[in-house]
Scaffold this active site. Structure first.
Site, mmCIF file in Angstrom:
data_model
loop_
_atom_site.group_PDB
_atom_site.id
_atom_site.type_symbol
_atom_site.label_atom_id
_atom_site.label_comp_id
_atom_site.label_asym_id
_atom_site.label_seq_id
_atom_site.Cartn_x
_atom_site.Cartn_y
_atom_site.Cartn_z
ATOM 1 N N GLU A 48 7.051 14.474 10.460
ATOM 2 C CA GLU A 48 6.479 13.285 11.110
ATOM 3 C C GLU A 48 4.959 13.335 11.057
ATOM 4 O OE1 GLU A 48 7.760 10.168 11.556
ATOM 5 O OE2 GLU A 48 9.333 11.270 12.615
ATOM 6 N N THR A 98 3.311 13.329 8.472
ATOM 7 C CA THR A 98 2.933 14.138 7.313
ATOM 8 C C THR A 98 2.702 13.261 6.082
ATOM 9 O OG1 THR A 98 5.285 14.440 6.979
ATOM 10 C CG2 THR A 98 4.102 16.281 7.978
ATOM 11 N N GLY A 144 12.339 -3.689 14.631
ATOM 12 C CA GLY A 144 11.177 -3.257 15.403
ATOM 13 C C GLY A 144 11.422 -2.024 16.250
ATOM 14 N N GLY A 176 11.799 1.029 14.759
ATOM 15 C CA GLY A 176 11.414 2.190 13.964
ATOM 16 C C GLY A 176 12.511 2.668 13.031
ATOM 17 N N SER A 187 14.045 -1.799 9.487
ATOM 18 C CA SER A 187 14.782 -2.976 9.034
ATOM 19 C C SER A 187 13.991 -3.699 7.960
ATOM 20 C CB SER A 187 15.065 -3.910 10.210
ATOM 21 O OG SER A 187 13.863 -4.432 10.745
ATOM 22 N N ASP A 226 9.871 4.787 3.825
ATOM 23 C CA ASP A 226 10.955 3.903 4.263
ATOM 24 C C ASP A 226 11.673 3.252 3.088
ATOM 25 O OD1 ASP A 226 9.857 4.608 6.629
ATOM 26 O OD2 ASP A 226 9.016 2.636 7.096
HETATM 27 P P1 ADP Z 1 11.096 -2.181 11.633
HETATM 28 O O1 ADP Z 1 10.624 -0.963 12.334
HETATM 29 O O2 ADP Z 1 12.496 -2.532 12.032
HETATM 30 O O3 ADP Z 1 10.907 -2.110 10.155
HETATM 31 P P2 ADP Z 1 9.187 -4.314 11.357
HETATM 32 O O4 ADP Z 1 8.408 -5.068 12.340
HETATM 33 O O5 ADP Z 1 8.478 -3.567 10.308
HETATM 34 O O6 ADP Z 1 10.171 -3.356 12.182
HETATM 35 O O7 ADP Z 1 10.191 -5.303 10.594
HETATM 36 C C1 ADP Z 1 11.024 -6.177 11.324
HETATM 37 C C2 ADP Z 1 11.038 -7.534 10.642
HETATM 38 O O8 ADP Z 1 11.854 -7.469 9.451
HETATM 39 C C3 ADP Z 1 11.684 -8.609 11.481
HETATM 40 O O9 ADP Z 1 10.745 -9.187 12.362
HETATM 41 C C4 ADP Z 1 12.140 -9.602 10.424
HETATM 42 O O10 ADP Z 1 11.083 -10.413 9.998
HETATM 43 C C5 ADP Z 1 12.540 -8.689 9.260
HETATM 44 N N1 ADP Z 1 13.992 -8.421 9.317
HETATM 45 C C6 ADP Z 1 14.611 -7.254 9.577
HETATM 46 N N2 ADP Z 1 15.960 -7.392 9.587
HETATM 47 C C7 ADP Z 1 16.210 -8.700 9.319
HETATM 48 C C8 ADP Z 1 17.394 -9.502 9.223
HETATM 49 N N3 ADP Z 1 18.610 -8.983 9.425
HETATM 50 N N4 ADP Z 1 17.250 -10.811 8.959
HETATM 51 C C9 ADP Z 1 16.032 -11.357 8.761
HETATM 52 N N5 ADP Z 1 14.886 -10.659 8.872
HETATM 53 C C10 ADP Z 1 14.953 -9.360 9.152
HETATM 54 MG MG MG Z 2 9.016 -1.880 9.175
#
Ligand code: ADP
Ligand code: MG
Length: 388
Positions: free
Chosen positions: A35, A37, A124, A126, A129, A174
Protein backbone atom coordinates in the site's frame (compact mmCIF):
# COMPACT_ATOMS: atom_id res chain seq x y z
CA UNK A 1 -26.37 -7.04 -10.62
CA UNK A 2 -28.15 -8.02 -13.80
CA UNK A 3 -26.55 -11.00 -15.54
CA UNK A 4 -25.02 -10.69 -18.99
CA UNK A 5 -28.17 -12.35 -20.40
CA UNK A 6 -30.45 -9.81 -18.68
CA UNK A 7 -28.21 -7.00 -19.85
CA UNK A 8 -28.55 -8.33 -23.40
CA UNK A 9 -32.35 -8.21 -23.01
CA UNK A 10 -32.23 -4.59 -21.89
CA UNK A 11 -29.85 -3.85 -24.74
CA UNK A 12 -32.31 -5.30 -27.25
CA UNK A 13 -35.19 -3.35 -25.75
CA UNK A 14 -33.29 -0.08 -25.95
CA UNK A 15 -31.38 -0.50 -29.21
CA UNK A 16 -33.34 -3.10 -31.15
CA UNK A 17 -32.49 -6.67 -32.13
CA UNK A 18 -30.42 -7.02 -35.29
CA UNK A 19 -26.62 -7.53 -35.51
CA UNK A 20 -23.99 -9.34 -33.45
CA UNK A 21 -23.97 -8.40 -29.79
CA UNK A 22 -20.86 -8.91 -27.65
CA UNK A 23 -20.61 -8.89 -23.83
CA UNK A 24 -17.51 -8.10 -21.77
CA UNK A 25 -17.09 -8.34 -18.03
CA UNK A 26 -14.37 -6.94 -15.78
CA UNK A 27 -13.95 -7.26 -12.01
CA UNK A 28 -13.19 -4.80 -9.23
CA UNK A 29 -10.12 -5.51 -7.14
CA UNK A 30 -8.79 -5.44 -3.63
CA UNK A 31 -5.14 -4.86 -2.80
CA UNK A 32 -3.92 -7.56 -0.42
CA UNK A 33 -0.60 -5.91 0.39
CA UNK A 34 1.75 -3.25 -0.97
CA UNK A 35 0.00 0.00 0.00
CA UNK A 36 1.29 3.43 -1.06
CA UNK A 37 4.10 1.65 -2.86
CA UNK A 38 2.81 2.17 -6.42
CA UNK A 39 3.91 5.80 -6.81
CA UNK A 40 7.26 4.86 -5.28
CA UNK A 41 7.90 2.51 -8.22
CA UNK A 42 7.34 -0.42 -5.87
CA UNK A 43 5.35 -3.63 -5.58
CA UNK A 44 1.65 -4.35 -5.12
CA UNK A 45 -0.30 -7.57 -4.70
CA UNK A 46 -3.97 -7.17 -5.65
CA UNK A 47 -6.57 -9.79 -6.55
CA UNK A 48 -9.75 -9.51 -8.61
CA UNK A 49 -13.00 -9.77 -6.64
CA UNK A 50 -16.27 -11.47 -7.53
CA UNK A 51 -17.99 -8.12 -8.11
CA UNK A 52 -17.71 -6.63 -11.57
CA UNK A 53 -19.07 -4.52 -14.41
CA UNK A 54 -20.70 -6.04 -17.50
CA UNK A 55 -21.12 -4.18 -20.77
CA UNK A 56 -23.01 -5.47 -23.78
CA UNK A 57 -22.56 -3.80 -27.16
CA UNK A 58 -22.85 -3.82 -30.95
CA UNK A 59 -20.97 -1.98 -33.70
CA UNK A 60 -22.58 0.84 -35.64
CA UNK A 61 -21.84 1.95 -39.17
CA UNK A 62 -21.11 5.53 -38.10
CA UNK A 63 -19.00 7.16 -35.36
CA UNK A 64 -21.79 7.67 -32.82
CA UNK A 65 -21.64 6.00 -29.42
CA UNK A 66 -24.94 5.48 -27.61
CA UNK A 67 -24.96 4.20 -24.04
CA UNK A 68 -27.52 3.00 -21.52
CA UNK A 69 -26.75 2.51 -17.82
CA UNK A 70 -29.06 -0.01 -16.16
CA UNK A 71 -28.00 1.06 -12.68
CA UNK A 72 -28.45 4.79 -13.22
CA UNK A 73 -31.47 4.38 -15.50
CA UNK A 74 -29.92 6.97 -17.81
CA UNK A 75 -28.82 7.21 -21.43
CA UNK A 76 -25.95 9.16 -22.98
CA UNK A 77 -24.48 9.62 -26.42
CA UNK A 78 -21.56 11.27 -28.15
CA UNK A 79 -19.99 11.51 -31.57
CA UNK A 80 -16.36 10.37 -31.90
CA UNK A 81 -15.92 12.94 -34.68
CA UNK A 82 -16.77 15.80 -32.36
CA UNK A 83 -14.60 17.17 -29.56
CA UNK A 84 -14.93 15.89 -26.00
CA UNK A 85 -17.08 18.32 -24.01
CA UNK A 86 -17.33 16.50 -20.64
CA UNK A 87 -21.07 17.15 -20.62
CA UNK A 88 -22.29 13.56 -20.31
CA UNK A 89 -23.13 11.96 -16.97
CA UNK A 90 -20.06 10.89 -14.99
CA UNK A 91 -20.58 7.16 -15.65
CA UNK A 92 -20.64 7.74 -19.41
CA UNK A 93 -17.45 9.82 -19.27
CA UNK A 94 -15.53 6.69 -18.30
CA UNK A 95 -16.75 4.84 -21.38
CA UNK A 96 -16.25 7.91 -23.53
CA UNK A 97 -12.72 8.40 -22.20
CA UNK A 98 -11.85 4.81 -23.05
CA UNK A 99 -13.45 5.01 -26.51
CA UNK A 100 -11.60 8.26 -27.32
CA UNK A 101 -8.33 6.84 -26.00
CA UNK A 102 -8.69 3.80 -28.27
CA UNK A 103 -9.54 6.13 -31.14
CA UNK A 104 -6.37 8.16 -30.51
CA UNK A 105 -4.23 5.02 -30.27
CA UNK A 106 -5.72 3.60 -33.49
CA UNK A 107 -5.52 6.77 -35.59
CA UNK A 108 -9.21 7.63 -35.57
CA UNK A 109 -10.32 4.25 -36.88
CA UNK A 110 -12.61 3.17 -34.07
CA UNK A 111 -16.20 2.62 -35.16
CA UNK A 112 -19.19 3.83 -33.21
CA UNK A 113 -21.19 1.42 -31.07
CA UNK A 114 -24.17 1.15 -28.80
CA UNK A 115 -23.90 -0.47 -25.40
CA UNK A 116 -25.79 -1.24 -22.18
CA UNK A 117 -23.93 -1.62 -18.89
CA UNK A 118 -24.45 -2.68 -15.30
CA UNK A 119 -22.29 -3.54 -12.32
CA UNK A 120 -22.19 -4.59 -8.67
CA UNK A 121 -18.82 -3.25 -7.53
CA UNK A 122 -19.64 -0.87 -4.65
CA UNK A 123 -18.89 2.58 -6.06
CA UNK A 124 -16.47 4.92 -4.33
CA UNK A 125 -15.49 2.39 -1.64
CA UNK A 126 -11.99 1.78 -2.95
CA UNK A 127 -12.78 -1.46 -4.79
CA UNK A 128 -12.20 0.25 -8.11
CA UNK A 129 -15.53 0.15 -9.81
CA UNK A 130 -14.13 2.79 -12.16
CA UNK A 131 -11.31 0.52 -13.36
CA UNK A 132 -13.82 -2.32 -13.80
CA UNK A 133 -15.92 -0.05 -16.00
CA UNK A 134 -12.92 1.16 -18.02
CA UNK A 135 -11.52 -2.30 -18.57
CA UNK A 136 -14.91 -3.80 -19.50
CA UNK A 137 -15.42 -0.96 -21.98
CA UNK A 138 -11.89 -1.37 -23.34
CA UNK A 139 -12.30 -5.09 -23.87
CA UNK A 140 -15.65 -4.54 -25.61
CA UNK A 141 -14.26 -1.87 -27.93
CA UNK A 142 -11.27 -4.06 -28.72
CA UNK A 143 -13.46 -7.05 -29.53
CA UNK A 144 -16.05 -5.08 -31.55
CA UNK A 145 -13.32 -3.57 -33.72
CA UNK A 146 -11.25 -6.83 -33.90
CA UNK A 147 -8.13 -4.96 -32.79
CA UNK A 148 -6.29 -7.68 -30.85
CA UNK A 149 -5.00 -5.15 -28.29
CA UNK A 150 -2.82 -6.76 -25.62
CA UNK A 151 -4.05 -6.99 -22.05
CA UNK A 152 -1.37 -4.68 -20.70
CA UNK A 153 -2.32 -2.06 -23.33
CA UNK A 154 -6.00 -2.31 -22.46
CA UNK A 155 -5.07 -1.62 -18.82
CA UNK A 156 -2.86 1.31 -19.86
CA UNK A 157 -5.61 2.77 -22.07
CA UNK A 158 -8.00 2.61 -19.10
CA UNK A 159 -5.51 4.49 -16.96
CA UNK A 160 -4.93 7.02 -19.73
CA UNK A 161 -8.68 7.58 -20.04
CA UNK A 162 -8.94 8.23 -16.31
CA UNK A 163 -6.01 10.67 -16.44
CA UNK A 164 -7.01 12.54 -19.58
CA UNK A 165 -10.81 12.47 -19.52
CA UNK A 166 -11.75 12.10 -15.85
CA UNK A 167 -8.88 14.17 -14.45
CA UNK A 168 -7.97 11.46 -11.91
CA UNK A 169 -4.23 10.81 -11.72
CA UNK A 170 -4.53 7.17 -10.72
CA UNK A 171 -1.73 4.59 -10.73
CA UNK A 172 -1.81 1.50 -12.94
CA UNK A 173 -2.64 -1.17 -10.34
CA UNK A 174 -6.44 -1.05 -10.60
CA UNK A 175 -6.77 -1.41 -14.34
CA UNK A 176 -3.92 -3.91 -14.37
CA UNK A 177 -5.58 -6.10 -11.75
CA UNK A 178 -8.99 -5.90 -13.41
CA UNK A 179 -7.49 -6.80 -16.77
CA UNK A 180 -4.84 -9.40 -15.90
CA UNK A 181 -5.82 -11.22 -12.71
CA UNK A 182 -6.47 -14.94 -12.76
CA UNK A 183 -8.94 -16.99 -10.77
CA UNK A 184 -7.40 -18.45 -7.59
CA UNK A 185 -4.36 -16.19 -7.90
CA UNK A 186 -3.20 -12.84 -6.63
CA UNK A 187 -1.21 -10.65 -9.01
CA UNK A 188 2.25 -9.49 -8.04
CA UNK A 189 3.02 -6.33 -9.98
CA UNK A 190 6.21 -4.33 -10.25
CA UNK A 191 4.83 -0.82 -10.76
CA UNK A 192 8.05 0.37 -12.40
CA UNK A 193 8.62 -2.28 -15.05
CA UNK A 194 5.04 -3.61 -15.17
CA UNK A 195 6.54 -7.09 -14.87
CA UNK A 196 4.01 -9.30 -13.14
CA UNK A 197 3.60 -12.79 -11.74
CA UNK A 198 0.55 -14.75 -10.74
CA UNK A 199 0.78 -15.96 -7.14
CA UNK A 200 -1.35 -19.01 -6.34
CA UNK A 201 -4.07 -18.22 -3.81
CA UNK A 202 -6.47 -21.11 -3.91
CA UNK A 203 -8.52 -20.68 -0.79
CA UNK A 204 -9.85 -23.93 0.57
CA UNK A 205 -10.30 -23.33 4.26
CA UNK A 206 -10.06 -19.55 4.05
CA UNK A 207 -11.98 -16.69 2.54
CA UNK A 208 -11.19 -13.05 1.78
CA UNK A 209 -13.42 -10.55 3.53
CA UNK A 210 -13.72 -6.95 2.52
CA UNK A 211 -14.80 -4.84 5.44
CA UNK A 212 -16.29 -1.52 4.44
CA UNK A 213 -15.87 0.86 7.38
CA UNK A 214 -18.57 3.19 6.09
CA UNK A 215 -16.24 6.12 6.72
CA UNK A 216 -15.79 8.18 3.57
CA UNK A 217 -12.26 9.01 2.48
CA UNK A 218 -12.63 12.75 2.95
CA UNK A 219 -9.08 13.93 3.61
CA UNK A 220 -7.45 11.49 1.25
CA UNK A 221 -6.50 13.86 -1.60
CA UNK A 222 -4.51 16.53 0.22
CA UNK A 223 -2.88 14.00 2.54
CA UNK A 224 -1.98 11.87 -0.45
CA UNK A 225 -0.04 14.76 -1.96
CA UNK A 226 1.75 15.35 1.35
CA UNK A 227 2.79 11.70 1.53
CA UNK A 228 4.10 11.77 -2.03
CA UNK A 229 6.13 14.87 -1.23
CA UNK A 230 7.63 13.23 1.88
CA UNK A 231 8.70 10.23 -0.19
CA UNK A 232 10.32 12.48 -2.79
CA UNK A 233 12.10 14.40 -0.06
CA UNK A 234 13.40 11.10 1.34
CA UNK A 235 14.76 10.05 -2.04
CA UNK A 236 16.43 13.43 -2.49
CA UNK A 237 18.22 13.23 0.86
CA UNK A 238 19.09 9.52 0.67
CA UNK A 239 20.52 9.89 -2.83
CA UNK A 240 23.35 11.85 -1.17
CA UNK A 241 24.44 8.58 0.45
CA UNK A 242 23.11 6.01 -2.04
CA UNK A 243 23.95 7.28 -5.53
CA UNK A 244 21.66 6.43 -8.42
CA UNK A 245 18.42 5.84 -6.52
CA UNK A 246 15.38 7.14 -8.38
CA UNK A 247 12.63 6.12 -5.99
CA UNK A 248 12.19 4.48 -2.59
CA UNK A 249 11.85 1.23 -4.50
CA UNK A 250 15.62 1.35 -4.96
CA UNK A 251 16.34 1.47 -1.21
CA UNK A 252 16.74 -1.87 0.60
CA UNK A 253 15.85 -2.33 4.25
CA UNK A 254 19.55 -2.72 5.09
CA UNK A 255 20.44 0.53 3.31
CA UNK A 256 17.57 2.29 5.01
CA UNK A 257 18.72 1.17 8.45
CA UNK A 258 22.19 2.42 7.61
CA UNK A 259 21.20 5.89 6.35
CA UNK A 260 17.80 6.73 7.85
CA UNK A 261 19.55 8.93 10.44
CA UNK A 262 19.95 11.52 7.66
CA UNK A 263 16.19 12.03 7.48
CA UNK A 264 13.98 14.36 9.57
CA UNK A 265 11.73 12.27 11.82
CA UNK A 266 8.50 12.55 9.85
CA UNK A 267 10.13 11.92 6.47
CA UNK A 268 11.96 9.00 8.05
CA UNK A 269 8.74 7.35 9.21
CA UNK A 270 7.05 7.89 5.83
CA UNK A 271 10.01 6.37 4.01
CA UNK A 272 10.30 3.51 6.49
CA UNK A 273 6.75 2.50 5.66
CA UNK A 274 7.45 2.37 1.94
CA UNK A 275 10.74 0.53 2.26
CA UNK A 276 9.35 -2.09 4.66
CA UNK A 277 6.07 -2.39 2.73
CA UNK A 278 7.94 -3.23 -0.47
CA UNK A 279 9.76 -5.95 1.42
CA UNK A 280 6.47 -7.21 2.87
CA UNK A 281 5.02 -7.45 -0.65
CA UNK A 282 8.03 -9.50 -1.74
CA UNK A 283 7.77 -11.68 1.39
CA UNK A 284 4.05 -12.14 0.80
CA UNK A 285 4.72 -13.44 -2.69
CA UNK A 286 7.10 -16.01 -1.17
CA UNK A 287 4.56 -16.94 1.49
CA UNK A 288 1.86 -17.50 -1.13
CA UNK A 289 4.18 -19.65 -3.23
CA UNK A 290 4.70 -21.82 -0.13
CA UNK A 291 0.98 -21.70 0.71
CA UNK A 292 1.98 -20.33 4.10
CA UNK A 293 -1.20 -18.50 5.07
CA UNK A 294 -0.10 -17.80 8.64
CA UNK A 295 2.97 -15.96 7.40
CA UNK A 296 0.92 -14.06 4.86
CA UNK A 297 -1.58 -13.09 7.58
CA UNK A 298 1.21 -11.86 9.84
CA UNK A 299 2.51 -9.67 7.01
CA UNK A 300 -0.96 -8.17 6.56
CA UNK A 301 -1.12 -7.26 10.25
CA UNK A 302 2.38 -5.78 10.06
CA UNK A 303 1.34 -3.72 7.04
CA UNK A 304 -1.51 -2.18 9.01
CA UNK A 305 0.80 -1.23 11.87
CA UNK A 306 3.14 0.46 9.44
CA UNK A 307 0.33 2.33 7.68
CA UNK A 308 -1.07 3.37 11.04
CA UNK A 309 2.03 4.53 12.87
CA UNK A 310 4.62 5.31 10.20
CA UNK A 311 2.61 6.42 7.19
CA UNK A 312 -0.31 7.71 9.29
CA UNK A 313 -3.02 7.13 6.71
CA UNK A 314 -5.35 5.03 8.84
CA UNK A 315 -8.26 6.39 10.90
CA UNK A 316 -10.10 5.48 14.07
CA UNK A 317 -12.63 3.24 12.30
CA UNK A 318 -9.97 1.24 10.44
CA UNK A 319 -7.92 0.91 13.63
CA UNK A 320 -10.94 -0.32 15.57
CA UNK A 321 -11.48 -2.97 12.90
CA UNK A 322 -7.84 -3.96 13.07
CA UNK A 323 -7.96 -4.33 16.85
CA UNK A 324 -11.09 -6.47 16.63
CA UNK A 325 -9.45 -8.59 13.92
CA UNK A 326 -6.31 -9.13 15.99
CA UNK A 327 -8.51 -10.37 18.84
CA UNK A 328 -10.32 -12.85 16.66
CA UNK A 329 -8.97 -16.38 16.29
CA UNK A 330 -10.79 -16.84 12.98
CA UNK A 331 -8.92 -13.98 11.32
CA UNK A 332 -5.48 -14.86 9.99
CA UNK A 333 -4.54 -11.38 8.80
CA UNK A 334 -6.17 -8.00 8.34
CA UNK A 335 -5.22 -4.51 7.23
CA UNK A 336 -6.65 -1.31 5.87
CA UNK A 337 -6.57 -1.31 2.07
CA UNK A 338 -6.56 1.54 -0.43
CA UNK A 339 -5.41 5.10 0.11
CA UNK A 340 -6.72 5.25 3.69
CA UNK A 341 -8.51 7.79 5.91
CA UNK A 342 -11.60 5.60 5.56
CA UNK A 343 -12.83 3.09 3.00
CA UNK A 344 -12.22 -0.62 3.33
CA UNK A 345 -10.09 -3.15 5.15
CA UNK A 346 -9.25 -6.59 3.82
CA UNK A 347 -9.04 -9.73 5.93
CA UNK A 348 -8.04 -13.33 5.41
CA UNK A 349 -10.38 -15.41 7.55
CA UNK A 350 -11.11 -19.05 8.23
CA UNK A 351 -14.22 -20.28 6.49
CA UNK A 352 -15.33 -22.39 9.43
CA UNK A 353 -17.69 -20.45 11.66
CA UNK A 354 -17.84 -17.60 9.17
CA UNK A 355 -21.42 -16.58 9.87
CA UNK A 356 -20.65 -16.24 13.59
CA UNK A 357 -17.52 -14.29 12.80
CA UNK A 358 -19.40 -11.83 10.59
CA UNK A 359 -22.00 -11.28 13.30
CA UNK A 360 -19.33 -10.69 15.95
CA UNK A 361 -17.36 -8.29 13.75
CA UNK A 362 -20.44 -6.23 12.95
CA UNK A 363 -21.60 -6.11 16.54
CA UNK A 364 -18.24 -5.10 17.99
CA UNK A 365 -17.65 -2.54 15.29
CA UNK A 366 -21.05 -0.99 15.84
CA UNK A 367 -20.52 -0.84 19.60
CA UNK A 368 -17.24 0.99 19.22
CA UNK A 369 -18.04 3.32 16.33
CA UNK A 370 -21.82 3.52 15.97
CA UNK A 371 -21.37 2.58 12.31
CA UNK A 372 -22.77 -0.34 10.35
CA UNK A 373 -20.07 -2.56 8.90
CA UNK A 374 -20.59 -3.87 5.38
CA UNK A 375 -18.92 -7.20 4.76
CA UNK A 376 -18.27 -8.63 1.29
CA UNK A 377 -17.14 -12.21 1.05
CA UNK A 378 -14.93 -13.00 -1.93
CA UNK A 379 -12.11 -15.12 -3.28
CA UNK A 380 -9.59 -14.42 -6.06
CA UNK A 381 -11.67 -14.05 -9.23
CA UNK A 382 -10.85 -14.03 -12.95
CA UNK A 383 -9.78 -10.90 -14.73
CA UNK A 384 -11.74 -9.32 -17.58
CA UNK A 385 -13.22 -11.59 -20.21
CA UNK A 386 -15.62 -11.75 -23.12
CA UNK A 387 -18.68 -13.57 -21.81
CA UNK A 388 -21.79 -15.22 -23.27
P1 ADP B 1 -14.06 3.54 -7.10
O1 ADP B 1 -13.21 3.54 -5.89
O2 ADP B 1 -15.24 2.62 -6.94
O3 ADP B 1 -13.29 3.30 -8.36
P2 ADP B 1 -14.50 6.09 -8.35
O4 ADP B 1 -15.05 7.35 -7.85
O5 ADP B 1 -13.13 6.08 -8.90
O6 ADP B 1 -14.66 5.01 -7.18
O7 ADP B 1 -15.45 5.52 -9.51
C1 ADP B 1 -16.84 5.41 -9.31
C2 ADP B 1 -17.56 5.87 -10.56
O8 ADP B 1 -17.45 4.86 -11.59
C3 ADP B 1 -19.05 6.04 -10.36
O9 ADP B 1 -19.34 7.33 -9.86
C4 ADP B 1 -19.58 5.87 -11.77
O10 ADP B 1 -19.43 7.04 -12.52
C5 ADP B 1 -18.64 4.81 -12.35
N1 ADP B 1 -19.24 3.47 -12.19
C6 ADP B 1 -18.82 2.46 -11.41
N2 ADP B 1 -19.64 1.38 -11.49
C7 ADP B 1 -20.63 1.72 -12.36
C8 ADP B 1 -21.81 1.08 -12.85
N3 ADP B 1 -22.16 -0.14 -12.44
N4 ADP B 1 -22.59 1.75 -13.71
C9 ADP B 1 -22.26 2.99 -14.13
N5 ADP B 1 -21.18 3.66 -13.68
C10 ADP B 1 -20.37 3.06 -12.81
MG1 MG C 1 -11.71 4.55 -9.08
Amino acid sequence: MATAAETRDVFKEVFGGAGEIIAAKAPGRVNLIGEHTDYNDGFVLPMAISHGVTIVGRLRNDRMVRLRSLDYGESAEFDLDERYDARGPRWSQYVEGVARTFDEEYNGEIRGFEAALTGDVPQGSGLSSSAALEVAAGLLIDELNSLGTGRVEIALFGQKAEHNYLGVKCGIMDQFASCLCRKDHALFLDCRSLEHKHAPLKLREEVVLILDSGKSRGLADSKYNERRAACEEGVRILSGAIPGIRALRDVSEAQFDCYSGMLPDEVKRRCRHVVTENQRALDSMEALLKEDMERFGALMFASHESLRFDYEVSCEELDVLNEIAKDSREIIGERMTGAGFGGCAVALARREGLEDLKAVLSERYFKKTGRRLKIYETSPASGAAIVD
